[in-house]
Design a protein around this motif. Sequence first.
Motif, PDB file in Angstrom:
ATOM      1  N   ASN A  73       0.809  -1.213   0.000  1.00 29.56           N
ATOM      2  CA  ASN A  73       0.000   0.000   0.000  1.00 29.56           C
ATOM      3  C   ASN A  73       0.842   1.262   0.000  1.00 29.56           C
ATOM      4  N   GLY A  74       2.135   1.138   0.047  1.00 28.43           N
ATOM      5  CA  GLY A  74       2.996   2.306   0.163  1.00 28.43           C
ATOM      6  C   GLY A  74       3.576   2.389   1.561  1.00 28.43           C
ATOM      7  N   VAL A  75       4.207   3.507   1.842  1.00 29.56           N
ATOM      8  CA  VAL A  75       4.901   3.678   3.114  1.00 29.56           C
ATOM      9  C   VAL A  75       4.519   5.023   3.720  1.00 29.56           C
ATOM     10  N   LYS A  76       4.604   5.095   5.042  1.00 27.22           N
ATOM     11  CA  LYS A  76       4.374   6.355   5.744  1.00 27.22           C
ATOM     12  C   LYS A  76       5.361   6.461   6.897  1.00 27.22           C
ATOM     13  N   VAL A  77       5.573   7.681   7.360  1.00 25.69           N
ATOM     14  CA  VAL A  77       6.429   7.904   8.520  1.00 25.69           C
ATOM     15  C   VAL A  77       5.595   7.569   9.748  1.00 25.69           C
ATOM     16  N   SER A  78       6.057   6.620  10.523  1.00 26.20           N
ATOM     17  CA  SER A  78       5.308   6.222  11.712  1.00 26.20           C
ATOM     18  C   SER A  78       5.777   6.968  12.960  1.00 26.20           C
ATOM     19  N   GLN A  79       7.058   7.362  12.962  1.00 30.30           N
ATOM     20  CA  GLN A  79       7.596   7.971  14.172  1.00 30.30           C
ATOM     21  C   GLN A  79       8.915   8.670  13.873  1.00 30.30           C
ATOM     22  N   VAL A  80       9.125   9.779  14.563  1.00 31.77           N
ATOM     23  CA  VAL A  80      10.435  10.414  14.587  1.00 31.77           C
ATOM     24  C   VAL A  80      10.907  10.300  16.031  1.00 31.77           C
ATOM     25  N   ALA A  81      11.902   9.447  16.246  1.00 32.07           N
ATOM     26  CA  ALA A  81      12.367   9.148  17.600  1.00 32.07           C
ATOM     27  C   ALA A  81      13.758   9.731  17.830  1.00 32.07           C
ATOM     28  N   GLU A  82      14.050   9.997  19.081  1.00 32.88           N
ATOM     29  CA  GLU A  82      15.393  10.442  19.443  1.00 32.88           C
ATOM     30  C   GLU A  82      16.290   9.227  19.627  1.00 32.88           C
ATOM     31  N   ASP A  83      17.544   9.354  19.200  1.00 27.49           N
ATOM     32  CA  ASP A  83      18.524   8.278  19.333  1.00 27.49           C
ATOM     33  C   ASP A  83      19.043   8.273  20.767  1.00 27.49           C
ATOM     34  N   THR A  84      18.538   7.345  21.544  1.00 22.20           N
ATOM     35  CA  THR A  84      18.972   7.245  22.941  1.00 22.20           C
ATOM     36  C   THR A  84      20.015   6.150  23.133  1.00 22.20           C
ATOM     37  N   ARG A  85      20.335   5.431  22.074  1.00 21.64           N
ATOM     38  CA  ARG A  85      21.346   4.355  22.179  1.00 21.64           C
ATOM     39  C   ARG A  85      22.758   4.908  22.288  1.00 21.64           C
ATOM     40  N   SER A  86      23.034   5.966  21.556  1.00 29.90           N
ATOM     41  CA  SER A  86      24.388   6.526  21.595  1.00 29.90           C
ATOM     42  C   SER A  86      24.447   7.682  22.593  1.00 29.90           C
ATOM     43  N   ASP A  87      25.598   7.823  23.218  1.00 31.15           N
ATOM     44  CA  ASP A  87      25.793   8.852  24.238  1.00 31.15           C
ATOM     45  C   ASP A  87      26.221  10.164  23.606  1.00 31.15           C
ATOM     46  N   TYR A  88      26.086  11.208  24.394  1.00 32.50           N
ATOM     47  CA  TYR A  88      26.601  12.509  23.962  1.00 32.50           C
ATOM     48  C   TYR A  88      28.120  12.428  23.818  1.00 32.50           C
ATOM     49  N   ILE A  89      28.670  13.301  23.021  1.00 34.48           N
ATOM     50  CA  ILE A  89      30.113  13.358  22.827  1.00 34.48           C
ATOM     51  C   ILE A  89      30.675  14.357  23.836  1.00 34.48           C
ATOM     52  N   MET A  90      31.564  13.888  24.673  1.00 35.13           N
ATOM     53  CA  MET A  90      32.145  14.734  25.721  1.00 35.13           C
ATOM     54  C   MET A  90      33.490  15.283  25.251  1.00 35.13           C
ATOM     55  N   GLU A  91      33.640  16.604  25.333  1.00 37.89           N
ATOM     56  CA  GLU A  91      34.906  17.259  24.979  1.00 37.89           C
ATOM     57  C   GLU A  91      35.313  18.189  26.107  1.00 37.89           C
ATOM     58  N   TYR A  92      36.599  18.226  26.344  1.00 38.48           N
ATOM     59  CA  TYR A  92      37.137  19.086  27.403  1.00 38.48           C
ATOM     60  C   TYR A  92      37.305  20.498  26.859  1.00 38.48           C
ATOM     61  N   ASP A  93      36.540  21.432  27.411  1.00 40.22           N
ATOM     62  CA  ASP A  93      36.619  22.846  27.030  1.00 40.22           C
ATOM     63  C   ASP A  93      36.089  23.678  28.193  1.00 40.22           C
ATOM     64  N   PRO A  94      36.936  23.923  29.188  1.00 34.72           N
ATOM     65  CA  PRO A  94      36.466  24.638  30.392  1.00 34.72           C
ATOM     66  C   PRO A  94      36.008  26.065  30.120  1.00 34.72           C
ATOM     67  N   SER A  95      36.373  26.645  28.974  1.00 30.65           N
ATOM     68  CA  SER A  95      35.965  28.029  28.682  1.00 30.65           C
ATOM     69  C   SER A  95      34.567  28.100  28.048  1.00 30.65           C
ATOM     70  N   HIS A  96      33.998  26.972  27.676  1.00 32.24           N
ATOM     71  CA  HIS A  96      32.673  26.935  27.049  1.00 32.24           C
ATOM     72  C   HIS A  96      31.597  27.237  28.102  1.00 32.24           C
ATOM     73  N   PRO A  97      30.594  28.030  27.753  1.00 31.11           N
ATOM     74  CA  PRO A  97      29.553  28.368  28.743  1.00 31.11           C
ATOM     75  C   PRO A  97      28.737  27.169  29.221  1.00 31.11           C
ATOM     76  N   ASP A  98      28.687  26.083  28.463  1.00 34.51           N
ATOM     77  CA  ASP A  98      27.920  24.898  28.859  1.00 34.51           C
ATOM     78  C   ASP A  98      28.799  23.810  29.469  1.00 34.51           C
ATOM     79  N   ALA A  99      30.024  24.141  29.839  1.00 32.47           N
ATOM     80  CA  ALA A  99      30.921  23.154  30.447  1.00 32.47           C
ATOM     81  C   ALA A  99      30.436  22.811  31.854  1.00 32.47           C
ATOM     82  N   ASP A 100      30.611  21.535  32.230  1.00 33.41           N
ATOM     83  CA  ASP A 100      30.232  21.136  33.583  1.00 33.41           C
ATOM     84  C   ASP A 100      31.331  21.528  34.561  1.00 33.41           C
ATOM     85  N   GLU A 101      31.189  21.106  35.809  1.00 30.45           N
ATOM     86  CA  GLU A 101      32.164  21.495  36.843  1.00 30.45           C
ATOM     87  C   GLU A 101      33.556  20.935  36.597  1.00 30.45           C
TER      88      GLU A 101
END
Length: 148
Positions: A73-101
Amino acid sequence: MGLFRSFDISASGMTAQQFRADIISENIANINTTRTDAGTPYRRKIVNFQEKGMNTFDRYLSESRKRGSYMGNGVKVSQVAEDTRSDYIMEYDPSHPDADENGYVSYPNVNIVTEMTDLIDASRAYEANATAFDASKAMAQAGLQVGK
């Protein structure tokens, strides 16, 4: 299968792949977004497809017995999901405003190589559906020429 049904099937595939390409473009555009409205880094999105007019197995079986094979019958988009399998990419940058402690910044889980591969895949699938549409159109035009 009716003539216009083949057009509908090819058109649904082209529409779905265009939407997939748009989501991939959104992923690439947000590759450096470390803070969204929710306060977290952007999370990669994935498009899931499903057959239009999904039927039960019993219906597939009975239709295949009637016609000899099952027609899609054809195809349709059933869902747009967030990729929760892969982790965020962590980079060391203490001068960035979104850096953690500890000085690390969480960047989105978007890999440009994966996104470009998916974009090529979506493009090829779109082209295949366009080719099928053109073939159906050529058959219809040839059928109209039979009576001349």
